[in-house]
Design a protein around this motif. Structure first.
Motif, PDB file in Angstrom:
ATOM      1  N   THR B  25     -19.313  43.013  -2.579  1.00 45.88           N
ATOM      2  CA  THR B  25     -19.609  42.757  -3.849  1.00 45.88           C
ATOM      3  C   THR B  25     -20.914  43.353  -4.356  1.00 45.88           C
ATOM      4  OG1 THR B  25     -18.309  40.431  -3.353  1.00 45.88           O
ATOM      5  CG2 THR B  25     -19.718  40.455  -5.313  1.00 45.88           C
ATOM      6  N   SER B  26     -20.870  43.782  -5.652  1.00 51.65           N
ATOM      7  CA  SER B  26     -22.252  44.340  -6.327  1.00 51.65           C
ATOM      8  C   SER B  26     -23.147  43.483  -6.848  1.00 51.65           C
ATOM      9  CB  SER B  26     -21.739  45.243  -7.399  1.00 51.65           C
ATOM     10  OG  SER B  26     -21.100  46.317  -6.708  1.00 51.65           O
ATOM     11  N   HIS B  27     -22.471  42.286  -7.574  1.00 55.39           N
ATOM     12  CA  HIS B  27     -23.365  41.285  -8.278  1.00 55.39           C
ATOM     13  C   HIS B  27     -23.383  39.980  -7.627  1.00 55.39           C
ATOM     14  CE1 HIS B  27     -23.524  44.291 -11.362  1.00 55.39           C
ATOM     15  NE2 HIS B  27     -21.955  44.469 -11.364  1.00 55.39           N
ATOM     16  N   PRO B  28     -24.717  39.855  -7.309  1.00 53.21           N
ATOM     17  CA  PRO B  28     -24.674  38.193  -6.547  1.00 53.21           C
ATOM     18  C   PRO B  28     -24.280  37.211  -7.452  1.00 53.21           C
ATOM     19  CG  PRO B  28     -26.915  39.191  -7.344  1.00 53.21           C
ATOM     20  CD  PRO B  28     -25.750  40.268  -7.279  1.00 53.21           C
ATOM     21  N   GLY B  29     -24.344  37.381  -8.726  1.00 52.37           N
ATOM     22  CA  GLY B  29     -24.025  36.451  -9.839  1.00 52.37           C
ATOM     23  C   GLY B  29     -22.411  36.076  -9.651  1.00 52.37           C
ATOM     24  N   ASN B  30     -21.514  36.982  -9.434  1.00 50.56           N
ATOM     25  CA  ASN B  30     -20.170  36.997  -8.987  1.00 50.56           C
ATOM     26  C   ASN B  30     -19.973  36.005  -7.777  1.00 50.56           C
ATOM     27  OD1 ASN B  30     -19.155  38.061 -11.237  1.00 50.56           O
ATOM     28  ND2 ASN B  30     -19.090  40.265 -10.314  1.00 50.56           N
ATOM     29  N   ILE B  31     -20.957  36.262  -6.817  1.00 50.64           N
ATOM     30  CA  ILE B  31     -20.753  35.534  -5.446  1.00 50.64           C
ATOM     31  C   ILE B  31     -20.940  33.800  -5.832  1.00 50.64           C
ATOM     32  CG2 ILE B  31     -21.635  35.046  -3.225  1.00 50.64           C
ATOM     33  CD1 ILE B  31     -22.537  38.238  -3.053  1.00 50.64           C
ATOM     34  N   GLY B  32     -21.930  33.845  -6.618  1.00 52.66           N
ATOM     35  CA  GLY B  32     -22.449  32.262  -6.885  1.00 52.66           C
ATOM     36  C   GLY B  32     -21.184  31.786  -7.926  1.00 52.66           C
ATOM     37  N   ALA B  33     -20.680  32.412  -8.667  1.00 50.28           N
ATOM     38  CA  ALA B  33     -19.539  31.862  -9.750  1.00 50.28           C
ATOM     39  C   ALA B  33     -18.319  31.888  -8.872  1.00 50.28           C
ATOM     40  CB  ALA B  33     -19.354  33.024 -10.769  1.00 50.28           C
ATOM     41  N   ALA B  34     -18.116  32.679  -7.853  1.00 51.17           N
ATOM     42  CA  ALA B  34     -16.866  32.344  -7.062  1.00 51.17           C
ATOM     43  C   ALA B  34     -17.035  31.330  -6.143  1.00 51.17           C
ATOM     44  CB  ALA B  34     -16.681  33.577  -6.202  1.00 51.17           C
ATOM     45  N   ALA B  35     -18.212  30.848  -5.637  1.00 51.27           N
ATOM     46  CA  ALA B  35     -18.508  30.075  -4.869  1.00 51.27           C
ATOM     47  C   ALA B  35     -18.203  28.642  -5.594  1.00 51.27           C
ATOM     48  CB  ALA B  35     -20.223  29.750  -4.296  1.00 51.27           C
ATOM     49  N   ARG B  36     -18.784  28.522  -6.959  1.00 51.71           N
ATOM     50  CA  ARG B  36     -18.383  27.210  -7.604  1.00 51.71           C
ATOM     51  C   ARG B  36     -16.921  27.292  -7.962  1.00 51.71           C
ATOM     52  NH1 ARG B  36     -20.953  25.652 -13.913  1.00 51.71           N
ATOM     53  NH2 ARG B  36     -19.652  24.003 -14.013  1.00 51.71           N
ATOM     54  N   ALA B  37     -16.399  28.086  -8.377  1.00 49.08           N
ATOM     55  CA  ALA B  37     -14.637  28.100  -8.313  1.00 49.08           C
ATOM     56  C   ALA B  37     -13.993  27.675  -7.186  1.00 49.08           C
ATOM     57  CB  ALA B  37     -14.274  29.610  -9.019  1.00 49.08           C
ATOM     58  N   MET B  38     -14.321  28.013  -6.010  1.00 45.19           N
ATOM     59  CA  MET B  38     -13.967  27.743  -4.878  1.00 45.19           C
ATOM     60  C   MET B  38     -14.158  26.264  -4.311  1.00 45.19           C
ATOM     61  SD  MET B  38     -15.240  30.685  -2.246  1.00 45.19           S
ATOM     62  CE  MET B  38     -14.974  29.689  -0.794  1.00 45.19           C
ATOM     63  N   LYS B  39     -15.350  25.694  -4.530  1.00 48.15           N
ATOM     64  CA  LYS B  39     -15.758  24.325  -4.425  1.00 48.15           C
ATOM     65  C   LYS B  39     -15.085  23.487  -5.156  1.00 48.15           C
ATOM     66  CE  LYS B  39     -19.394  21.013  -3.210  1.00 48.15           C
ATOM     67  NZ  LYS B  39     -20.770  20.713  -3.163  1.00 48.15           N
ATOM     68  N   ASN B  40     -15.017  23.847  -6.515  1.00 48.30           N
ATOM     69  CA  ASN B  40     -14.313  23.196  -7.705  1.00 48.30           C
ATOM     70  C   ASN B  40     -12.733  22.658  -7.267  1.00 48.30           C
ATOM     71  OD1 ASN B  40     -15.725  24.428 -10.461  1.00 48.30           O
ATOM     72  ND2 ASN B  40     -16.079  22.684  -9.626  1.00 48.30           N
ATOM     73  N   MET B  41     -12.162  23.805  -6.306  1.00 49.10           N
ATOM     74  CA  MET B  41     -10.599  23.765  -6.190  1.00 49.10           C
ATOM     75  C   MET B  41     -10.682  22.988  -4.641  1.00 49.10           C
ATOM     76  SD  MET B  41      -8.839  24.497  -8.708  1.00 49.10           S
ATOM     77  CE  MET B  41     -10.015  24.069 -10.019  1.00 49.10           C
ATOM     78  N   GLY B  42     -11.433  22.635  -3.861  1.00 46.82           N
ATOM     79  CA  GLY B  42     -11.662  22.155  -2.656  1.00 46.82           C
ATOM     80  C   GLY B  42     -11.729  23.025  -1.595  1.00 46.82           C
ATOM     81  N   VAL B  43     -12.246  24.344  -1.792  1.00 50.93           N
ATOM     82  CA  VAL B  43     -12.249  25.487  -0.620  1.00 50.93           C
ATOM     83  C   VAL B  43     -13.622  25.611  -0.762  1.00 50.93           C
ATOM     84  CG1 VAL B  43     -11.800  27.888  -0.256  1.00 50.93           C
ATOM     85  CG2 VAL B  43     -10.140  26.256  -1.406  1.00 50.93           C
ATOM     86  N   THR B  44     -14.058  25.847   0.775  1.00 55.09           N
ATOM     87  CA  THR B  44     -15.384  25.948   0.884  1.00 55.09           C
ATOM     88  C   THR B  44     -15.908  27.223   2.004  1.00 55.09           C
ATOM     89  OG1 THR B  44     -15.351  24.104   2.744  1.00 55.09           O
ATOM     90  CG2 THR B  44     -16.147  23.633   0.456  1.00 55.09           C
ATOM     91  N   GLN B  45     -14.965  27.754   2.691  1.00 53.31           N
ATOM     92  CA  GLN B  45     -15.153  28.791   3.576  1.00 53.31           C
ATOM     93  C   GLN B  45     -15.118  30.009   2.924  1.00 53.31           C
ATOM     94  OE1 GLN B  45     -12.506  26.101   6.631  1.00 53.31           O
ATOM     95  NE2 GLN B  45     -12.755  28.169   7.367  1.00 53.31           N
ATOM     96  N   LEU B  46     -16.449  30.661   2.830  1.00 54.78           N
ATOM     97  CA  LEU B  46     -16.719  31.782   2.157  1.00 54.78           C
ATOM     98  C   LEU B  46     -17.259  33.003   3.079  1.00 54.78           C
ATOM     99  CD1 LEU B  46     -17.228  33.587  -0.309  1.00 54.78           C
ATOM    100  CD2 LEU B  46     -19.314  32.506  -0.794  1.00 54.78           C
TER     101      LEU B  46
END
Lengths: 259, 259
Positions: B25-46
């Motif tokens: 991943t190039s943009h760390p903002g995308n990593i953060g936004a992906a983490a939020r999207a995951m946790k919203n949906m009950g998924v936490t293993q990144l």
């Protein structure tokens, strides 16, 4: 992600009549990200109600190749102006409100939107503020509420992510519609009343309720909320709303004769 | 978005065994936004494969309340290390590749992931670079590819948006498997009016319509038919029918004062 050569050409606006309405958005980056999410899913009609910071370079930057959605976005001062011409209004919401409202999950929402859109109707889907969502007053203007299920640990989706999920389900419904038979009949013999017609009716009804001493604005209880919910559930057609307005006018004529 | 009191407590990691793998991943903002999207949906293993800029304040900032997902993310040097312990590997992909691969749409992907996850297996879903996706070599390590359908005008989803859609479908599959939530809105806060209540209401309404000179029984047109259809469509609850009857009684009291 698809670029098959042998599929028919597709207009940019694959789903005309589907209006995404963002209300009092604080962060212009969210407007841009929502525009990109929309266009990815073939939805291009964006209305912004009283945005905090717009026009904005940040919105255009985050939209990437959906800058055209940002440029053609309509900015209006309040939600009534945003939905005045719409025949179906759906609000995104948490599940628990004091007065339950007809609820859809995102999949059923997508299917409902596409049935109406395919019939040539204007549909609005309302998204609230980043921190507080939609007000109760805004929610009460809706025919349906839609809730995106989440895990319990973190239930607050980013605004643009919510737009992505809802538009994803709308496109899914559009894509599956072409193959499926429509068993649910949204056909009707009259056009439905618009949101603007409904606001005029509610104003007329409230005045009449006060005239006949049934409603005391100083002690409203939840009377008007319950009435709004009831008549939004009914989704009156234009002849029905004319009957209701005619009845109220007849009552007004009688009470005007009283001393 | 839900906080019902009487549902069972849920762990933060609702869906253990589901691993989201972000590659270069190039943009760390995308990593953060992906983490939020995951946790919203009950998924936490990144798992992060060779990220360009990580750890990063921008990732934590965009994760908002999913900073724990960022903190517990596993960073590995290559994709083999990321998927070594996984029994099912799915890669996100455009549809057209030179060598066709077993394809899933996001819904089928969610169902497949949940079937394996519920059986205690480790599942990995791979997301490629922002600009080029997954390499052919990476795609060929996968059992299945998944493609998110889009409109033709703009087919490139933001990375975190793609994570949102895939995790949304995983949670949908989990929820429908356990039938944990009632998506159909048969819940209501009041019992519905009975057919007998409705007949009393229609009789009262007809009398009132005549009183205010809105309805002429000698020339009925289809007024009462249309009114019946409208209010039967509404399916009023008992409080709503009481409100309607109360309004009619208030109108009756006014008209009774007229000479």
């Amino acid at each position: 992600m698809s670029d098959d050569k042998n599929e028919p050409e597709e207009a940019d606006d694959l789903l005309p009549g589907v209006n995404i309405v963002l209300i009092e958005t604080s962060h212009p980056g969210n407007i841009g990200a929502a525009a990109r999410a929309m266009k990815n899913m073939g939805v291009t009609q964006l209305t912004l109600v009283n945005p905090k910071d717009f026009p904005s370079d940040q919105a255009v930057f985050r939209a990437v190749s959906a800058a055209d959605v940002i440029e053609s976005a309509v900015v209006v001062p309040d939600v009534d102006a945003a939905i005045a011409g719409c025949e179906l209004v759906i609000g995104t919401s948490a599940r628990d409100r004091r007065i339950p409202w007809p609820m859809l999950d995102p999949r059923a929402c997508g299917e409902k939107v596409i049935r109406e859109q395919a019939a040539g109707k204007q549909v609005a889907i309302l998204f609230g503020r980043e921190d507080r969502g939609l007000t109760n007053e805004e929610l009460q203007k809706c025919h349906f509420h839609v809730n995106i299920p989440t895990g319990k640990a973190y239930s607050s989706l980013n605004l643009a992510m919510a737009v992505q999920v809802i538009c994803y389900e709308i496109l899914q419904a559009h894509l599956s519609k072409s193959s499926a038979i429509n068993t649910d009949s949204d056909e009707w013999d009259m056009p439905f009343a618009t949101a603007g017609d409904m606001e005029h009716f509610f104003t007329h009804l409230e005045k009449t309720l006060i005239d006949v001493n049934f409603h005391d604005p100083a002690n409203p209880r939840q009377l008007l909320t319950r009435i709004r919910r009831m008549f939004n559930r009914i989704r009156p057609d234009q002849m029905e709303i004319n009957i209701l307005r005619g009845f109220l006018t007849a009552v007004n004529e009688q009470t005007s004769k009283l001393p």
